[in-house]
Design an enzyme around this catalytic site. Structure first.
Site, short mmCIF file in Angstrom:
data_model
loop_
_atom_site.label_atom_id
_atom_site.label_comp_id
_atom_site.label_asym_id
_atom_site.label_seq_id
_atom_site.Cartn_x
_atom_site.Cartn_y
_atom_site.Cartn_z
N CYS A 179 25.01 -18.42 12.94
CA CYS A 179 24.77 -18.33 11.49
C CYS A 179 23.68 -19.34 11.13
CB CYS A 179 26.04 -18.57 10.70
SG CYS A 179 26.92 -20.07 11.12
N LYS A 197 36.54 -12.59 13.06
CA LYS A 197 35.93 -11.66 14.04
C LYS A 197 36.96 -11.25 15.09
CE LYS A 197 31.29 -13.66 13.63
NZ LYS A 197 31.69 -14.89 12.90
N ALA A 238 36.29 -18.74 18.70
CA ALA A 238 36.89 -17.73 17.84
C ALA A 238 37.28 -18.19 16.44
CB ALA A 238 38.11 -17.14 18.54
N GLY A 255 38.91 -16.92 13.05
CA GLY A 255 39.62 -15.74 13.54
C GLY A 255 39.29 -14.43 12.86
#
Length: 827
Positions: free
Chosen positions: A339, A197, A192, A195
């Site tokens: 990505c 998203k 995560a 943070g």
């Protein structure tokens, strides 16, 4: 909050790496050359080279874009990434902020855009719903450095800090939109940090729920790295949500918390618990990757990039995705995303997932979703690059390279040579002789080089994947696949639950080729000794590190800056680190002998304070009585947790939603398998004053919006003029209120925390999402705000925009602010 007295391995490592040794002298003087003469001055800044022949060769060979697009593709990769940001859909001033962007900055920045050769300075992203996400044609560096953009920069910083806006790369906003999250869903964000998203997922959950109610779902945000967990907590606390749990686990070892009924009965645990296993309706698996999709915002990757980066992470990515699917409920959806543009990290991982899961998982076609988002289909064929050169099929890989080049990296995912030999054996009705086998073993390397290379094409529907290319919409690059779990996963070989594989060398820790790779489907129950150690951080997770730098560029520490008045009743808030919820920092007790601080009680996980339900009836009843909170309207019992088992030393009390409460109950029942870094919403904080108060806990700024509708005592309704003076001057003595009646009402309040609500008529108003309120402290002779300086500044700006101006230019309803300074001089 501090981290406790002891540090885990990952904490010590980061501490050593970041600490500068001021006493260590350099081996040589950089101002003097070897002969003792003055060395020539080197330029203080050198441009970063945006060129890497290996990168160009690799992606030309992979056919990521057509040959006629190649020059455009490379040209856009060498340009800085435009800044993008997203307005919090649940923010109190969401509509006002969008209006400012549309009616102010779109016009005021237009001249700067034309000078830079752009048609528009800022514009909403066409594919993001409700104009909530915006694209700027200025890079982040330009926004920081350009004087004409200074007002825009300050606006972005302030709104980001108070939680009204999140600076986030445009393509990073895409995965949550395809996850189809509902307010009653349990959502897991496996990797995560930092943070952005997670914040987006929380927005969706709260935005879809009924106004004034808490969602029935929750978000579990996990990250392997201790320091990035701190950053994750800082980012998400701006959301002010009680439906969040932040954990610190290796994603591939994330516990399922399955309650064994027989063991539960032996320990006297009720079998009627709401949930007996931690499973999720949605999983976001945004895995660590080589990160070459972020070249535009992290140009240092140009220098470091090589094809081995993707090869080395492939196995870890597969294991993470499989663990995510095993935690997913049947009927649920999982996003796999990176990505990276590398098909070995993208399509190859998805293909391996589908092969392992068979018919139990399907790759969804979401081409009809977000039609204005330009995306390209996934590849069906690709090659693998290794030190030995290019390979189009696994049968081409020499035996001595099969430890680093895996069969799952190829489109078919099969050893074609072995398959052909197996077919031949079956057709002949027997096996090769010993002589044939020996001959094959002696010539395996030579035979691995075929006369004609075989070009593999995957027979899986990988075209349903999405590949976002930078020059299509002036963004970074991203890869997304939406997976649907239609039935339980097939039973594979279960892994050893005590095995704790390192994520640092994913390529070298894999099983030898030819053995069937284990699929993580069983719940991982760490052994007792493993529970007592902080798991080593993943050094390969460069993607998260880049996000941490680029998406949260200027983390501003929250600082209440409460100015003490003559009474010295209000104790200013202390600055806290981003990870304040990880450990409960005990204040030193000067009344103790020698003033020594207590050693904090450790939870099951070293370095993490325990999460315990607050059951002290005296504390809970004092809070309910002081603020007039009724159980039937807003139950506190069973929803309050602390990070300290000693009630007398609790500094912060957190409120958790019903869903989070159920997960905590399950976690206790299974022996606290979750390593919880932060949980719930900080609702109350211990506050000290000379005169004391009947309630020692004040309402925190984060928790106020949730509890405000249920407070019936210690409430003050304030007109605009006095409300703005409070925000501006931070403290006002009772006789100095613009409205004299208001000063008397303040005196009538009980000493301690109170809530000041903006009201036009000084009368009670119905509290809803538009209500503006702040926490204050009613002292002996004055009223002081307990809000951070940033929040005060932001509120003042919003109120100034709302207040109409008179003909002479003064603001109506504030007496021209003429009484404010005079009043404060007397104060």
């Amino acid at each position: 909050m501090g981290r406790g007295r002891q540090r885990g391995r990952s904490q010590r490592k980061h501490f050593k790496e970041s600490r500068e040794n001021a006493w260590k002298r350099p081996k040589s003087d950089p101002t003097v050359d070897a002969s003792g003469n003055a060395a020539p001055e080197k330029p203080s800044w050198e441009p970063i080279l945006t060129d890497n022949p290996n990168f160009e060769e690799y992606y030309k060979e992979q056919g990521i874009v057509k040959a006629e697009e190649w020059d455009m593709f490379m040209e856009i990769l060498r340009k800085p990434l435009p800044a993008a940001f997203r307005v919090n859909a649940n923010g109190q001033f969401c509509d006002e902020i969008i209006s400012i962007l549309e009616n102010d900055f779109v016009k005021s920045l237009q001249a700067e855009a034309i000078e830079g050769g752009e048609s528009e300075a800022i514009k909403p992203l066409p594919w993001y719903p409700k104009n909530l996400a915006w694209h700027s044609n200025f890079s982040r560096k330009q926004i920081r450095k350009n004087k004409t953009l200074e007002r825009f920069h300050e606006f972005l910083k302030l709104e980001n800090e108070v939680g009204n806006m999140t600076r986030q790369e445009a393509v990073s906003m895409v995965p949550p939109l395809f996850l189809d999250v509902h307010p009653d869903h349990f959502v897991l964000d496996m990797c995560a940090a930092p943070g952005s998203k997670t914040f987006q997922l929380l927005e969706i959950i709260h935005g879809a729920s009924e106004p004034g109610t808490l969602p029935n779902g929750l978000v579990v945000a996990n990250d392997v790295d201790f320091q990035r967990s701190n950053l994750l907590i800082h980012q998400t606390k701006r959301m002010c949500t009680s439906n969040l749990i932040v954990t610190n686990h290796e994603g591939q070892q994330f516990p399922g918390c399955r309650l064994n009924k027989s063991r539960a009965s032996e320990k006297g645990i009720s079998e009627d618990m709401p949930i007996n296993q931690l499973a999720f309706d949605r999983v976001l698996c945004d895995v660590p990757c080589s990160g070459d999709g972020t070249l535009r915002k992290a140009p240092d990757i140009w220098r470091k990039w090589n094809s081995g980066m993707g090869n080395g992470l492939h196995s870890l990515q597969v294991i993470l995705a499989m663990r995510g699917l095993s935690l997913l409920k049947v009927g649920g959806k999982m996003i796999y995303s990176t990505c990276s543009m590398n098909p070995v990290e993208d399509e190859a991982v998805v293909a391996e997932i589908l092969r392992r899961c068979g018919d139990s998982v399907e790759l969804l076609d979401v081409s009809d979703k977000l039609p204005e988002l330009i995306r390209r289909p996934g590849l069906k064929t690709w090659k693998v690059r290794d030190k030995g050169g290019w390979f189009t099929s696994y049968k081409d890989v020499p035996q001595n390279r099969r430890g680093g080049v895996l069969v799952s990296m190829f489109p078919s995912g099969k050893n074609l040579k072995d398959s052909a030999e197996t077919t031949e054996k079956n057709e002949n009705g027997g096996v090769n002789s010993c002589e044939d086998e020996c001959k094959e073993a002696d010539t395996s390397v030579v035979d691995a080089i075929p006369d004609e290379p075989v070009v593999e094409v995957s027979d899986l529907p990988l075209e349903r994947c999405m590949r976002i290319i930078p020059h299509d919409q002036n963004t970074g690059a991203f890869f997304i696949a939406v997976l649907h779990k239609v039935s339980p996963l097939p039973e594979f070989e279960k892994p050893n639950p005590r095995r704790n594989p390192s994520t640092k060398n994913a390529d070298s820790s894999e099983k030898p080729v030819g053995e069937k790779a284990a699929v993580v489907t069983a719940d991982v129950v760490p052994e007792e000794s493993a529970v007592e150690e902080v798991i080593e951080a993943d050094s390969n997770n460069e993607k998260d590190e880049k996000d941490a730098v680029d998406e949260v560029d200027e983390v501003i520490e929250a600082d209440s800056n409460i100015e003490k008045n003559d009474d010295s009743l209000v104790e200013p808030e202390k600055k806290t680190t981003e990870g304040e919820s990880i450990t409960e920092d005990k204040e030193a007790d000067s009344s103790k002998a020698g003033g020594k601080r207590k050693v904090p009680m450790q939870g099951k996980w070293k370095g993490f304070d325990p999460v315990v339900f607050l059951k002290d009836e005296a504390v809970i009843n004092s809070i309910k009585a002081f603020y007039g909170i009724k159980d039937e309207s807003f139950p506190l019992v069973g929803h309050l947790v602390a990070r300290n088992t000693d009630t007398s030393s609790v500094k912060r009390i957190y409120y958790v939603s019903q869903s989070v409460k159920e997960v905590l109950q399950l976690n206790f029942a299974v022996g606290q398998q979750l390593k919880i870094a932060s949980v719930g919403l900080k609702m109350f904080e211990r506050q000290t004053a000379k005169e004391g108060s009947t309630c020692t806990f004040r309402i925190s700024s984060e928790g106020l919006p949730v509890i405000l509708p249920y407070i019936t005592k210690q409430v003050l309704y304030t007109p605009m003029a006095d409300f703005k003076h409070l925000l501006q001057y931070k403290s006002i003595k009772f006789p100095d209120f613009v409205n004299q009646k208001l000063g008397q009402k303040v005196i009538d309040l009980v000493l301690g925390c109170c809530v000041v609500i903006l009201s036009d008529g000084e009368e009670a108003v119905k509290v809803d999402a538009s209500t503006i309120a702040i926490s204050c402290w009613r002292g002996k002779n004055s009223l002081g705000v307990m809000v951070t300086s940033d929040d005060c500044q932001e509120l003042l700006q919003r109120l100034t925009e709302k207040t109409p101006k008179s003909e002479d230019g003064s603001v109506n309803g504030s007496n021209g602010d003429s009484s404010g300074p005079q009043a404060m001089e007397t104060a």
